[in-house]
Design an enzyme around this catalytic site. Structure first.
Site, mmCIF file in Angstrom:
data_model
loop_
_atom_site.group_PDB
_atom_site.id
_atom_site.type_symbol
_atom_site.label_atom_id
_atom_site.label_comp_id
_atom_site.label_asym_id
_atom_site.label_seq_id
_atom_site.Cartn_x
_atom_site.Cartn_y
_atom_site.Cartn_z
ATOM 1 N N LYS A 37 1.323 4.037 7.429
ATOM 2 C CA LYS A 37 0.560 4.894 6.515
ATOM 3 C C LYS A 37 1.021 6.348 6.658
ATOM 4 C CE LYS A 37 -2.357 1.915 4.687
ATOM 5 N NZ LYS A 37 -1.538 0.751 5.084
ATOM 6 N N SER A 95 0.806 -1.223 0.000
ATOM 7 C CA SER A 95 0.000 0.000 0.000
ATOM 8 C C SER A 95 0.839 1.273 0.000
ATOM 9 C CB SER A 95 -0.948 0.018 1.200
ATOM 10 O OG SER A 95 -0.245 0.292 2.389
#
Length: 235
Positions: free
Chosen positions: A194, A156
């Site tokens: 993230k 991701s």
């Protein structure tokens, strides 16, 4: 090393077995840990089983056996609202002294950084595992303060140059600015890597891959564990 919720669940199962000889139900475990769904209990049970603390007995419903307890069963300090605040990063971390404390000899010294398991760069996985080994890094790859390393699993963050199999070096801290890439603990259960975005009172955890959606949480649902400072890759 266990997360606080993993440790709480292990103690709850152990005490119930001592008292009644029967493991608690998933509903009882959910209520005891104040979780909203039984899926969180399933993840915690799996994590405890993988770490060798419990065993599920075959062909018997609800059958759990406690194999061992952590070295210390004493809850950690730092209560918040009557409940203890868990932290997935504990123990002796690699510390780099601030510039004004360093001597000329420090330039030639390596710093031992503990690798604290794996971190998801994708769908969040169970919170970080115990220390597996250490790596040595030159001080110039680090900032001041305590550091730990994590092995990345998932894709991701590929557009930020972070690939599956990379090792990220994290400075331990509980705050971050918008745009920082952080280790975030979601609802005290799952850890992920993230980019942090602050949206008013909410916190957004943003992937660097269009295949993944940005996830938005209330400020009480996300705890910052550290900020990315370096990355290692094997070819």
């Amino acid at each position: 090393m266990l997360t606080k919720k993993q440790s709480d669940l292990l103690r709850f199962i152990h005490e119930r077995l001592k008292e009644t000889g029967v493991p608690p139900s998933f509903d009882e475990m959910k209520d005891a840990l104040d979780l909203r769904s039984k899926s969180g209990i399933h993840r915690l049970i799996l994590a405890l089983e993988e770490r060798g603390f419990i065993r599920r007995l075959p062909n018997r419903a609800r059958a759990l056996e406690v194999l061992r307890l952590p070295e210390s069963a004493t809850p950690q300090a730092g209560a918040r609202g009557g409940k203890f605040s868990p932290s997935i990063i504990q123990g002796n971390l690699g510390r780099v002294r601030p510039l004004h404390e360093r001597s000329d000899d420090d330039a030639n010294q390596q710093v031992a950084i503990p690798v604290m398991g794996r971190i998801a760069a994708g769908t969040p996985i169970s919170a970080i595992q115990s220390r597996s080994h250490t790596i040595s890094l030159p001080p110039e790859m680090l900032s001041s303060g305590e550091h730990f390393a994590l092995e990345v699993r998932g894709d991701s963050m590929i557009e930020a140059g972070i690939l599956d199999g990379d090792t990220v070096v994290i400075r331990k801290q509980d705050y971050a600015e918008t745009g920082d890439i952080v280790v975030a603990l979601i609802e005290d259960e799952e850890a992920t890597l993230k980019r942090l975005r602050k949206r008013g009172a909410s916190i957004a955890l943003e992937a660097a891959n269009p295949a993944y959606e940005t996830r938005i949480f209330g400020p009480d649902k996300v705890r910052i564990q550290g900020k990315l400072v370096s990355l290692l890759r094997k070819y």
